[in-house]
Design a protein around this motif. Structure first.
Motif, short mmCIF file in Angstrom:
data_model
loop_
_atom_site.label_atom_id
_atom_site.label_comp_id
_atom_site.label_asym_id
_atom_site.label_seq_id
_atom_site.Cartn_x
_atom_site.Cartn_y
_atom_site.Cartn_z
N VAL A 40 0.84 -1.20 0.00
CA VAL A 40 0.00 0.00 0.00
C VAL A 40 0.88 1.25 0.00
O VAL A 40 1.81 1.37 0.80
CB VAL A 40 -0.95 0.01 1.22
CG1 VAL A 40 -1.65 1.36 1.35
CG2 VAL A 40 -1.96 -1.11 1.09
N GLN A 41 0.57 2.17 -0.88
CA GLN A 41 1.30 3.43 -0.97
C GLN A 41 0.31 4.59 -0.99
O GLN A 41 -0.86 4.43 -1.30
CB GLN A 41 2.17 3.47 -2.23
CG GLN A 41 3.26 2.41 -2.27
CD GLN A 41 4.09 2.49 -3.54
OE1 GLN A 41 3.66 3.05 -4.53
NE2 GLN A 41 5.29 1.93 -3.49
N GLY A 42 0.80 5.78 -0.65
CA GLY A 42 -0.01 6.99 -0.77
C GLY A 42 -0.96 7.25 0.37
O GLY A 42 -1.77 8.17 0.31
N VAL A 43 -0.87 6.45 1.44
CA VAL A 43 -1.73 6.66 2.60
C VAL A 43 -0.94 6.28 3.85
O VAL A 43 -0.12 5.36 3.82
CB VAL A 43 -3.03 5.83 2.48
CG1 VAL A 43 -2.75 4.34 2.60
CG2 VAL A 43 -4.07 6.27 3.49
N ARG A 44 -1.19 7.00 4.94
CA ARG A 44 -0.44 6.77 6.17
C ARG A 44 -1.39 6.56 7.35
O ARG A 44 -2.55 6.95 7.29
CB ARG A 44 0.47 7.98 6.46
CG ARG A 44 1.55 8.22 5.41
CD ARG A 44 2.39 9.44 5.78
NE ARG A 44 1.59 10.66 5.77
CZ ARG A 44 2.09 11.87 6.04
NH1 ARG A 44 3.37 12.00 6.36
NH2 ARG A 44 1.30 12.94 6.00
N ILE A 45 -0.87 5.95 8.39
CA ILE A 45 -1.63 5.78 9.62
C ILE A 45 -2.08 7.16 10.08
O ILE A 45 -1.30 8.12 10.12
CB ILE A 45 -0.77 5.12 10.71
CG1 ILE A 45 -0.19 3.78 10.21
CG2 ILE A 45 -1.60 4.92 11.98
CD1 ILE A 45 -1.22 2.76 9.82
N GLY A 46 -3.34 7.29 10.43
CA GLY A 46 -3.89 8.55 10.90
C GLY A 46 -4.61 9.36 9.83
O GLY A 46 -5.29 10.33 10.16
#
Length: 301
Positions: free
Chosen positions: A78-84
């Protein structure tokens, strides 16, 4: 995690709030801590067992296909999104009305939307866009949306207006002011529609989108003059019989991102008729089953 589940097909009263196993995201998936989830027609139809032959479920099942929340775990790749990050999107055909939900398609929630609006955007926007995209370019064309006040219909109206269409929407008279606020010219549905449209659109209706499955597809084909100028997202059997476009909801992150972009520009705002707490999910399902909703019904987790 806490979740709404049903252990047998049947009435809304079969829904109970209980502990359920935490889901884990697989490759290409994310998990969100859910803030809100929407109620769609497929949710209560699955719970009631109306789609058992077509889509059998492993019971107990958690109703809900789309929701919004904050990312708390990501799967491999998964890329382009982060925790939070705040996101909204789609998972499987079940699973959304719970504290944790795995999404296979998602987009970042625009700052212009609250959690309830984000929850109402997922399935409605991809369904609406699927139907609209089947009809080709919208700019400068007159579009009729059948069932324009519902969750998918209201999304289709705003998205089509943003794409440059002149939109006429059918709904009961109590929803005509609502359609006007969305940017559509309202009219009633049912017998005499062609005559009413001749006054509202003297140059004719170019294309039509059916979101209601009200049995009007034959009329929509006659009004536009060509089955290929009509798309349905609700009456698949009728569409196949007549040769119209038939669009299905797809777990498509690109469509969700397009909806989010329009949201950020203030040109698409998911319309919420009513919200319910998770503990009242049976009431929310009963509300959805009665139909005639104006926008979406949303469960706050």
């Amino acid at each position: 995690m806490r979740a709404a589940r049903f252990h047998a097909y049947g009435a809304a009263e079969n829904l109970v709030i209980e502990q359920a196993p935490d889901p884990r995201p697989g490759p290409g998936e994310i998990r969100v801590r859910v803030t809100a989830a929407s109620v769609n027609p497929i949710d209560w139809k699955l719970r009631a067992g109306a789609l058992h032959q077509l889509m059998p479920l492993e019971l107990p099942a958690i109703p809900g296909r789309d929701g919004a929340g904050v990312v708390d775990e990501t799967g491999d790749g998964v890329q382009g999104v982060r925790i939070g990050d705040r996101v909204f999107g789609l998972g499987g055909v079940t699973g959304a009305t719970a504290e944790l939900l795995v999404l296979s398609a998602w987009a970042h929630t625009p700052a212009t939307w609250n959690d309830e609006q984000a929850a109402g955007a997922g399935l409605a926007s991809v369904t609406a866009m699927g139907g609209l995209d089947a009809l080709g370019s919208l700019a400068g064309r007159t579009l009729l949306v059948e069932g324009a006040a519902g969750g998918v219909g209201s999304a289709a109206v705003e998205i089509a207006v943003a794409r440059g269409a002149t939109v006429i929407g059918t709904a009961s008279e109590r929803n005509h002011a609502f359609l006007t606020a969305l940017g559509a010219v309202p009219t009633t549905y049912g017998p005499g529609l062609a005559q009413r449209l001749s006054a509202l659109a003297p140059h004719g209706v170019d294309i039509a989108l059916d979101t209601a499955a009200s049995g009007s597809l034959d009329d929509l084909v006659a009004i536009t003059g060509d089955p290929k100028r009509v798309a349905t997202v609700a009456d698949h059997a009728g569409g196949q019989r007549l040769g119209t476009h038939v669009a299905n909801a797809e777990n498509d992150s690109a469509l969700l991102s397009a909806a989010a972009e329009l949201g950020g520009q203030g040109r698409y705002t998911p319309r919420i008729e009513q919200t319910y707490p998770l503990e009242r999910i049976a009431d929310a399902h009963a509300h959805a089953e009665r139909g005639r909703t104006r926008g979406k019904i949303v469960i706050c987790i």
